[in-house]
Design a protein around this motif. Structure first.
Motif, mmCIF file in Angstrom:
data_model
loop_
_atom_site.group_PDB
_atom_site.id
_atom_site.type_symbol
_atom_site.label_atom_id
_atom_site.label_comp_id
_atom_site.label_asym_id
_atom_site.label_seq_id
_atom_site.Cartn_x
_atom_site.Cartn_y
_atom_site.Cartn_z
ATOM 1 N N VAL A 197 0.878 -1.182 0.000
ATOM 2 C CA VAL A 197 0.000 0.000 0.000
ATOM 3 C C VAL A 197 0.913 1.229 0.000
ATOM 4 C CG1 VAL A 197 -1.904 1.203 1.137
ATOM 5 C CG2 VAL A 197 -1.737 -1.281 1.277
ATOM 6 N N LEU A 211 -7.167 4.456 -0.018
ATOM 7 C CA LEU A 211 -5.849 3.838 -0.045
ATOM 8 C C LEU A 211 -4.784 4.817 -0.533
ATOM 9 C CD1 LEU A 211 -6.324 0.182 -1.377
ATOM 10 C CD2 LEU A 211 -5.689 0.915 0.923
ATOM 11 N N ALA A 215 -1.261 5.612 1.221
ATOM 12 C CA ALA A 215 -0.007 5.434 0.492
ATOM 13 C C ALA A 215 0.814 6.721 0.470
ATOM 14 C CB ALA A 215 -0.296 4.966 -0.933
#
Length: 275
Positions: A197, A211, A215
């Protein structure tokens, strides 16, 4: 008071170097430890370069160009290599605990934190050796630096600093479990989501919104992006997140913060284990 502090610091440094030397000698006598540590990152380079290289486009670059993807990929592989060494560091410390080495060190007039510092320094040397070999393999598959040698060395310095920071997480895990096998498993479980990730293998812009934010603020991503910037490699679409806009500063801040926090916790854990 000042003289006492200087003396204690000098002894701690000296003891740490002695422990580091002991671990390096042990590594040299068991060469398969180094060899197996080299095989995995080399496999990742080859597999990602030739299996996925033509299928994963880098935004802003020629679509499906494998050479471009290899240039984009390598900073991620370098960062993954230095962080995956964490599992080995944790297993080594757990093994020392299991064999009663801590009890032997307790009987010696040495700084308590020197055992962990020496171990992490020895692991840092092994990681540096791995990076050298990996860089040679990367050049063979087509990776190049474009911003000069000094910036490339700065990028490798940030990578090693991240690896050193994560080795303290491994040290804490190694002190918290009962067996080396548990330390290895515990050291890898959290590393996989941390590395995947991130922007290491694909641009974070391709991820779902929730996400993508994770990240972009991932300390691993900051070091990867800093490496790409300093190497002069493709960076993909850079998000508006502060770590992605200032990856070198973010990488330094994350690494120093991790060292301060986890070294404190690991040394405290070590002292309680040895009490």
């Amino acid at each position: 008071m000042t003289t006492t502090v200087i003396t204690a610091t000098t002894q701690s440094v000296r003891d740490s170097l002695v422990v580091a030397r002991r671990n390096l000698i042990r590594m040299s006598r068991i060469p398969e430890m180094v060899i197996f540590g080299l095989i995995q990152p080399i496999m990742f380079v080859v597999l990602f370069s030739y299996v996925f290289g033509g299928a994963i486009p880098v935004p802003g670059q020629s679509s499906g160009d494998p050479v471009t993807y290899r240039s984009f990929l390598m900073a991620g592989i370098f960062a993954q290599t230095v962080t995956f060494a964490t599992a080995g560091a944790g297993a080594g410390i757990a093994d020392d605990m299991h064999k009663g080495l801590i009890d032997r060190f307790r009987s010696l007039p040495m700084a308590r934190g020197a055992v962990l510092t020496g171990r992490t320094l020895a692991d840092l040397v092994q990681t540096a050796l791995t990076l050298v070999v990996l860089a040679i393999v990367a050049v063979i598959v087509g990776w190049r630096i474009h911003n000069g040698v000094f910036k490339a060395l700065a990028a490798f310095g940030l990578l090693l600093l991240l690896g050193y920071a994560f080795s303290w997480i491994g040290a804490l895990i190694g002190l918290s479990v009962r067996t080396p096998e548990a330390a290895t498993s515990g050291g890898l479980i959290w590393l996989f989501p941390l590395t995947f990730v991130s922007n290491a293998f694909v641009p974070s812009s391709s991820m779902p919104s929730f996400l993508r934010h994770i990240a972009d603020w991932n300390p691993f991503s900051a070091t990867v992006q800093a490496g790409r910037q300093l190497f002069g490699n493709p960076r993909g679409l850079v998000s508006d997140a502060w770590p992605m806009q200032h990856p070198v500063a973010a990488s330094l801040l994350w690494s120093v913060l991790i060292i301060v926090v986890f070294r404190t916790l690991a040394v405290r854990k070590y002292r309680s284990a040895a009490a």
